[in-house]
Scaffold this active site. Structure first.
Site, PDB file in Angstrom:
ATOM      1  N   CYS A   1       7.964  -4.869   8.269  1.00 15.10           N
ATOM      2  CA  CYS A   1       7.517  -5.661   7.120  1.00 15.10           C
ATOM      3  C   CYS A   1       6.161  -6.302   7.449  1.00 15.10           C
ATOM      4  O   CYS A   1       5.178  -5.589   7.651  1.00 15.10           O
ATOM      5  CB  CYS A   1       8.603  -6.678   6.776  1.00 15.10           C
ATOM      6  SG  CYS A   1       8.308  -7.753   5.373  1.00 15.10           S
TER       7      CYS A   1
ATOM      8  N   ASP B   1      11.403   1.294  -1.933  1.00  8.20           N
ATOM      9  CA  ASP B   1      10.794   0.028  -1.524  1.00  8.20           C
ATOM     10  C   ASP B   1      10.031  -0.582  -2.700  1.00  8.20           C
ATOM     11  O   ASP B   1       9.104   0.027  -3.229  1.00  8.20           O
ATOM     12  CB  ASP B   1       9.846   0.280  -0.353  1.00  8.20           C
ATOM     13  CG  ASP B   1       9.411  -0.997   0.349  1.00  8.20           C
ATOM     14  OD1 ASP B   1       9.249  -2.024  -0.336  1.00  8.20           O
ATOM     15  OD2 ASP B   1       9.226  -0.956   1.580  1.00  8.20           O
TER      16      ASP B   1
ATOM     17  N   HIS C   1      13.336  -1.626   1.113  1.00  4.51           N
ATOM     18  CA  HIS C   1      12.596  -2.394   2.104  1.00  4.51           C
ATOM     19  C   HIS C   1      13.566  -3.074   3.077  1.00  4.51           C
ATOM     20  O   HIS C   1      14.508  -3.730   2.659  1.00  4.51           O
ATOM     21  CB  HIS C   1      11.750  -3.450   1.398  1.00  4.51           C
ATOM     22  CG  HIS C   1      10.695  -4.055   2.258  1.00  4.51           C
ATOM     23  ND1 HIS C   1       9.484  -3.453   2.494  1.00  4.51           N
ATOM     24  CD2 HIS C   1      10.663  -5.225   2.939  1.00  4.51           C
ATOM     25  CE1 HIS C   1       8.751  -4.214   3.284  1.00  4.51           C
ATOM     26  NE2 HIS C   1       9.448  -5.305   3.565  1.00  4.51           N
TER      27      HIS C   1
END
Length: 299
Positions: free
Chosen positions: A132, A179, A212
């Site tokens: 991330c 995502d 994600h």
């Protein structure tokens, strides 16, 4: 990125009860979580936090996995004491929160980590893995730090730098198809531009159906549908590092063979002598047993 009509798309993860196998230390002006393998090693990985900070149990689990595979793993507090993002925060304020937590402004902390690894841990071969926010930071390191031998950026892209495709070190990019933060059109542009401009080795891999955070925030034993993708991504991560960070004497190469054979046995449905490290960590004792098995060439 922010949308006040929508909750934060970053789920904090499934492993809140995991304590970790390493220890917290003071590392010059910041702190770090450090975990070492059971056998001496001159290979190290800088594990870079996501928006939830260096103390997130999911990220420490990944650091422990790397140590279980022969790497000194250090996860520094790149926020240097500033509060990490909280799931209760208003997602509309995310860009404001990010202003003094720039993933491309980590040189002071990274230089301190490199000094620690080389001077105090004897590391000679160093890589980076980030998730991330840390994926963006890893992309940055791949542009600016040629002493990093390999990088794995997990759902992170630099969007604003002109030189963002001029990688200096081999870099693996891992993304999820679903995502919400990094849509596929951005991944497609990254891949096309790397193909056009990049001279270093790279790979861009997209996992169908994944969101994600799937590599490090989801527990493989709690997500049967996601389990194959979680395990495959972790194995890809380890294989990439093993390919470009090779420092062990010949005898030590057996540990890589051991991991590869075990992973293959898992995928074809056989029961291995021990659990593949990419699947996860059970305890320090079992990690030591596995390391001892591999370091003795499995005989």
């Amino acid at each position: 990125m922010a949308n006040e009509a929508k909750p934060c798309p970053c789920h904090i993860g499934d492993r809140a009860d995991y304590g970790g196998l390493g220890q917290e230390i003071q590392l010059e002006h910041t702190k770090a979580y450090v975990v070492k393998p059971s056998a001496a090693s001159d290979k190290a990985i800088v594990v870079i936090q996501d928006i939830y900070g260096w103390q997130l149990s999911n990220t420490r689990y990944m650091a422990d996995m790397l140590a279980d595979n022969g790497y000194i793993a250090v996860c520094p507090d790149f926020y240097v004491g500033k509060e990490p993002w909280s799931p209760s925060n208003d997602w509309f304020t995310f860009q404001e929160w990010l202003e003094d937590r720039n993933p491309t402004g980590i040189n002071k902390e990274m230089d301190a980590v490199l000094r620690f690894l080389t001077e105090q841990c004897g590391a000679k071969h160093i890589g980076a893995v980030g998730f991330c926010w840390g994926g963006v930071a890893t992309h940055y390191l791949a542009l600016q730090y040629p002493e990093i031998k390999a990088g794995v950026s997990v759902y992170g892209i630099i969007r604003e730098r002109e030189d963002r495709y001029d990688l200096k070190v081999p870099t693996l990019f891992i993304f999820g198809e679903k995502d919400e933060i990094i849509p596929l059109d951005q991944v497609s542009v990254l891949e096309a531009k790397l193909k056009e401009k990049c001279t270093a080795d790279y790979q861009v891999k997209i996992f169908p159906g994944q969101t994600h955070g799937f590599v490090h925030r989801k527990r493989e034993d709690m997500n049967p549908t996601d389990k194959p993708s979680i395990l495959e991504a972790r194995t890809d991560l380890l294989n990439w590092l093993n390919k470009y960070i090779q420092s062990m004497p010949r005898k030590g190469l057996a540990s890589l063979t051991c991991l590869a054979l075990t992973s293959a046995m898992v995928w074809i449905g056989l029961k291995p002598l021990f659990s593949a490290s990419a699947i996860g960590i059970t305890s320090r004792a079992s990690a030591n047993d596995r390391m001892a098995y591999c370091s003795n060439d499995g005989h």
